[in-house]
Scaffold this motif. Structure first.
Motif, mmCIF file in Angstrom:
data_model
loop_
_atom_site.group_PDB
_atom_site.id
_atom_site.type_symbol
_atom_site.label_atom_id
_atom_site.label_comp_id
_atom_site.label_asym_id
_atom_site.label_seq_id
_atom_site.Cartn_x
_atom_site.Cartn_y
_atom_site.Cartn_z
ATOM 1 N N SER A 30 -5.822 7.238 12.456
ATOM 2 C CA SER A 30 -6.871 6.935 11.492
ATOM 3 C C SER A 30 -8.120 7.768 11.791
ATOM 4 O O SER A 30 -8.477 7.965 12.949
ATOM 5 N N TYR A 42 -4.371 7.273 2.262
ATOM 6 C CA TYR A 42 -5.300 6.607 1.354
ATOM 7 C C TYR A 42 -5.993 7.631 0.453
ATOM 8 O O TYR A 42 -6.288 8.743 0.880
ATOM 9 N N ASP A 81 -5.060 -0.323 -2.858
ATOM 10 C CA ASP A 81 -5.309 -0.509 -1.430
ATOM 11 C C ASP A 81 -5.680 -1.967 -1.176
ATOM 12 O O ASP A 81 -6.768 -2.402 -1.518
ATOM 13 N N PRO A 82 -4.780 -2.762 -0.570
ATOM 14 C CA PRO A 82 -5.049 -4.187 -0.377
ATOM 15 C C PRO A 82 -6.187 -4.457 0.603
ATOM 16 O O PRO A 82 -6.793 -5.517 0.563
ATOM 17 N N ASN A 83 -6.513 -3.493 1.456
ATOM 18 C CA ASN A 83 -7.629 -3.675 2.387
ATOM 19 C C ASN A 83 -8.969 -3.691 1.664
ATOM 20 O O ASN A 83 -9.944 -4.241 2.158
ATOM 21 N N VAL A 84 -9.014 -3.056 0.511
ATOM 22 C CA VAL A 84 -10.254 -3.010 -0.277
ATOM 23 C C VAL A 84 -10.156 -3.963 -1.455
ATOM 24 O O VAL A 84 -11.016 -4.800 -1.660
ATOM 25 N N ASP A 86 -8.034 -6.511 -2.323
ATOM 26 C CA ASP A 86 -7.807 -7.940 -2.117
ATOM 27 C C ASP A 86 -8.929 -8.589 -1.313
ATOM 28 O O ASP A 86 -9.237 -9.756 -1.507
ATOM 29 N N LYS A 87 -9.521 -7.831 -0.405
ATOM 30 C CA LYS A 87 -10.505 -8.413 0.504
ATOM 31 C C LYS A 87 -11.939 -8.215 0.053
ATOM 32 O O LYS A 87 -12.795 -9.029 0.335
ATOM 33 N N LYS A 88 -12.221 -7.095 -0.588
ATOM 34 C CA LYS A 88 -13.610 -6.742 -0.882
ATOM 35 C C LYS A 88 -13.965 -6.701 -2.357
ATOM 36 O O LYS A 88 -15.011 -7.169 -2.749
ATOM 37 N N ARG A 98 -3.183 3.504 -1.860
ATOM 38 C CA ARG A 98 -2.488 3.979 -0.670
ATOM 39 C C ARG A 98 -1.033 4.240 -1.032
ATOM 40 O O ARG A 98 -0.499 3.672 -1.981
ATOM 41 N N GLU A 137 -16.848 -4.208 9.658
ATOM 42 C CA GLU A 137 -15.884 -3.348 9.005
ATOM 43 C C GLU A 137 -16.613 -2.171 8.424
ATOM 44 O O GLU A 137 -17.839 -2.179 8.283
#
Length: 140
Positions: A30, A42, A81-84, A86-88, A98, A137
């Protein structure tokens, strides 16, 4: 995989010096957390979002690397992108994606908004806290 329903164009921000036709692949460390090997590549449909990613990668490299933005095309399936999303940012307004498949570099993009010096300093402070183990984060 979720159908992201976004036709692009798509962009990737990095410090790597790439050429048209090069492939960006998963399985590399990363840009943000070198102890993590990425299972996905990504990208975003927002050129300035890719620019921000490139600027952060350059700050974290600490070696004066040049931030670069590339127009890319996915070579396989991709998802939001589930990190962005779903969470943000539910609904994916950042148009972040991604893929476990490669991205093909189409060309380098010169026309993107660079961070102003005060914004760069704020990111530098935020990243220093993260690197020092202070939690947080990249995107809060």
């Amino acid at each position: 995989m979720v159908d992201p329903l976004d036709p692009g164009p798509f962009f990737h921000g990095t410090t790597a010096d790439l050429q048209p036709g090069d492939l960006l692949t998963a399985g590399h460390r990363s840009n943000y957390r070198p102890e993590v090997v990425m299972n996905h590549v990504y990208f975003t449909a927002l050129v300035d979002g890719a620019g921000l990613a490139a600027e952060i990668a350059a700050e974290l490299s600490g070696d004066g690397a040049t931030p670069r933005v590339y127009a890319v095309e996915p070579t396989g399936a991709f998802e939001n992108d589930p990190n962005v999303t779903d969470k943000k940012f539910p609904g994916n307004p950042t148009r972040s994606f991604r893929s476990a498949s490669s991205l093909r570099v189409l060309d380098e993009v010169a026309d993107w908004n660079r961070l102003a010096p005060d914004a760069r300093a704020a990111w530098r402070e935020r990243l220093a806290v993260i690197r020092a183990g202070g939690g947080g984060e990249i995107l809060n």
